[in-house]
Design an enzyme around this catalytic site. Structure first.
Site, PDB file in Angstrom:
ATOM      1  N   VAL A   1      16.325  21.847  39.017  1.00 16.70           N
ATOM      2  CA  VAL A   1      17.520  22.134  38.603  1.00 16.70           C
ATOM      3  C   VAL A   1      18.720  21.374  39.132  1.00 16.70           C
ATOM      4  CG1 VAL A   1      19.116  23.785  40.123  1.00 16.70           C
ATOM      5  CG2 VAL A   1      16.464  24.574  39.628  1.00 16.70           C
TER       6      VAL A   1
ATOM      7  N   LYS B   1      10.144  47.780  26.613  1.00 18.68           N
ATOM      8  CA  LYS B   1       9.817  46.822  25.734  1.00 18.68           C
ATOM      9  C   LYS B   1      11.117  46.596  24.405  1.00 18.68           C
ATOM     10  CE  LYS B   1       6.811  45.244  29.398  1.00 18.68           C
ATOM     11  NZ  LYS B   1       5.054  45.337  29.443  1.00 18.68           N
TER      12      LYS B   1
END
Lengths: 436, 436
Positions: free
Chosen positions: A38, A210
């Site tokens: 990160v 989905k």
């Protein structure tokens, strides 16, 4: 990546069940790696649960646990909210509150995105925050990001796949052992592959949510669960499975999002279908998922992996957390919802595919001629027909060429009115074959 | 996505061959879609070629064509440079010049990234520009983005796959028709699957470059082509293929990037190997590619699709152009190179796998005992042994349990010195089995 001195990114977690507890474990075990990737450390700011005293799969500092989710998502020291509660409410209100307070959101909530994605996406845009949801479809399998980003320069024709692990487990068990639906369901429940109330899975609601999400991304249009034609697997019998097997097919619950031939509309459907045993999806066993994407330039792509489970879903959530955290450090955001194409969802009647039809028929001369005539009246062309059994037990099994759902339905209605047809035993779509 | 009024993004293309001409065609045919997805129109600013008069697969405005690539990549009105020339120079100098002029770069150049990725990545960072290269590995298959981003919260153990379409076509042809290597190569050349000079493919250089790129991303370390143990397929005979087939195996050229058991180093290798016919990679036919990724939490993922070809590769390039264009509009950048883990690449001798060994042996009693003794001396345990043929034609075929490459090599050296071993006919790794 360069570390940003002093800066850390604080994550609020909503829900600490199967997925949430794995997210906590992974954030802890991989803290150094995540910080390096990160560019700043990730820190758990709090965990909102309904029952604070409940036993969990992971140790959580009791001071982090709260029952006041609303307060947690608006806290000044929170950067990213991760929602793994599921369901419509309170998930929606919490996500909206978080976004209105400037937090970016990572969610695995397919039901909410399929029912009211528009509201959530709009809130993300209005508040200039991120909304990432890789874990909402097909668990650990990277599918949302490839569709949204890798294929952003291509033209998707079709998305076709197995996106529900529970039903695949049940159908695989029925296929491999000859078990009935209810026995296979019971085994799936005993092994934790199916919930005590299996409705969302076996009636196709989970797969339909989905499918709505995938279709919306693939076709750059807004799609909700209500747009999806949905059939579950509860009426599949051991006989259906055996009959498919005898013909070289296997029955799978498929989610299919397909553009029409003129490209101006598309259909979205979830239903059991027969596919040839030689098709790659036929080899998807147990609770695994696999999705084919067919695009104009890329051709046929397949993505395969674990479609559910705590750790695989947490892997997808963590990937999204890293992306959102990087974006926040860089003062930027990931791609927004893309609905510019605004295509129409066509009704299931316009769907064109092949059908497998089993009929209980009278033992009389001329039966086939009258049955064939009924197909011909609706312009449904028959590819193969064979008789199974003899005398009073005779069944006619027909496989059609490609025909519209509407024409097939009219044919079936007509067949039911024929005195020589005692019963329409089963009607099932046949997918995954090029033959027309 | 909202359109940014007046703004357009101008793309300079380096190279107008099989991939470049498809990029131009797709930018033109999908101009409206691309503009909607990016938030601003993409415009072709120029195309640098070596031979401007050459016939091309696509019509290009002659005013856009230039032979002065250096001038093109530094032009003020260019935002994004797309490099599809391939090879080290002049591609490297042009990419560096482009980056030093503030352009973001999309490249399909696996050879350059594997040889000198460090320089290119550093230039991208130093100039705060993007470097995207999805098309460098496995054509249209989204693989770089899933590894870099979707799996950023996971711990990758192994990447294993078929990443070269030419060699897969040749090996598939040998397997299905019994053809020799040279006949299969000739057919691949006739069909355009192999180049006139097939060295880069059949000697494994192309796959090794891709393996280096994949390993670097998967293990967050710097890897170059020189770190890759590389063996090609030129010595595979029709007999090897038939013998594998008889045992239920198929021979594939695999790229394998695998972390060591202690997690502190990893190996990268490209070589032919036997895999069981039941393994999903065994079903990858013709020039297709497929890659398995095994990660701690996600489990086993598979990505499958067209690994080469003009349109599929152009699809990956276009996806990257859209991403880079969005980033530029947002004033941001995608993820940088991640090499923080800085793991060591271990030598191939430390690789542990199973081996299939064929020996021409003398027709004498006690042969097996002496051969087995040689394996035992190096601590290589034998799983199966069988004799093929009789008398003077007798061959011993052995399959080992898992052993290190170093121990196996020492065993083979020892066997060659035995008077009863007339020839070591073949030694091949066996992959894709859990059995140890």
């Amino acid at each position: 990546m360069k570390q940003t001195p002093g800066k850390k990114l604080r994550v609020a977690l909503l829900g600490c069940g199967v997925v949430g507890s794995q997210v906590i474990r992974l954030m802890r075990e991989q803290a150094d790696d995540l910080a390096a990737r990160v560019g700043a450390p990730l820190e758990l700011a709090g965990v909102a649960v309904r029952r604070p005293g409940r036993a969990r799969d992971v140790d959580v500092d009791p001071e982090l646990i709260t029952t006041d989710a609303e307060a947690l998502v608006t806290r000044d020291d929170v950067d990213i909210v991760v929602e793994v509660i599921g369901g419509i409410e309170p998930a929606r209100s919490l996500i909206l509150a978080a976004m209105n307070s400037g937090k970016s959101v990572v969610t695995a909530n397919k039901a909410l995105l399929a029912e009211d994605g528009a509201t959530i996406h709009r809130a993300a845009r209005d508040n200039s925050v991120d909304l990432y949801f890789e874990a909402a479809v097909a668990g650990a399998i990277p599918l949302i990001r490839p569709l949204r980003e890798s294929l952003a320069g291509d033209h998707v024709h079709r998305v076709l796949g197995i996106v529900n692990g529970t039903t695949n487990y049940i159908l695989d068990k029925m296929d491999s052992s000859g078990a009935s639906f209810s026995d296979a369901l019971e085994e799936a429940q005993a092994l934790g592959y199916a919930e005590a109330d299996p409705t969302a899975d076996v009636e196709g609601f989970d797969a339909a949510a989905k499918a709505a999400i995938l279709a919306g991304i693939a076709f750059h249009s807004r799609v909700t669960a209500a747009d999806v034609h949905r059939e579950g697997i509860t009426e599949i019998t051991a006989t259906d499975v055996a009959s498919a097997k005898a013909m070289g097919y296997v029955i799978k619950l498929l989610a299919i999002c397909a553009r029409s031939e003129d490209g101006r509309s598309f259909g979205v459907r979830v239903h059991p279908a027969m596919i040839p045993r030689t098709h790659p999806l036929a080899g998807v066993r147990e609770a695994y998922n696999a999705v084919f994407v067919e695009a104009e330039s890329a051709g046929q792509l397949m993505f395969y992996g674990a479609g559910a489970g705590g750790a695989p879903t947490a892997s997808a959530v963590l990937g999204d957390i890293v992306a959102v955290a990087r974006n926040r450090l860089a003062g930027t955001r990931g791609p927004e919802e893309s609905t510019y194409a605004d295509l129409t969802v066509h009704p299931v009647g316009e769907t064109v595919t092949r059908y497998h039809v089993s009929l209980d028929v009278a033992d009389k001369p001329g039966v086939l001629a009258r049955v064939a005539d009924m197909f011909a009246k609706q312009d449904v062309s028959i590819q193969t027909v064979r008789q199974e059994g003899l005398g009073a037990d005779a069944q006619l099994v027909l496989v059609t060429h490609r025909a519209s759902d509407a024409a097939l339905s009219a044919t079936i209605d007509g067949l039911r009115e024929l005195d020589i047809v005692r019963d329409v035993v089963s009607v099932m779509r046949v997918e995954g074959e090029d033959a027309s």
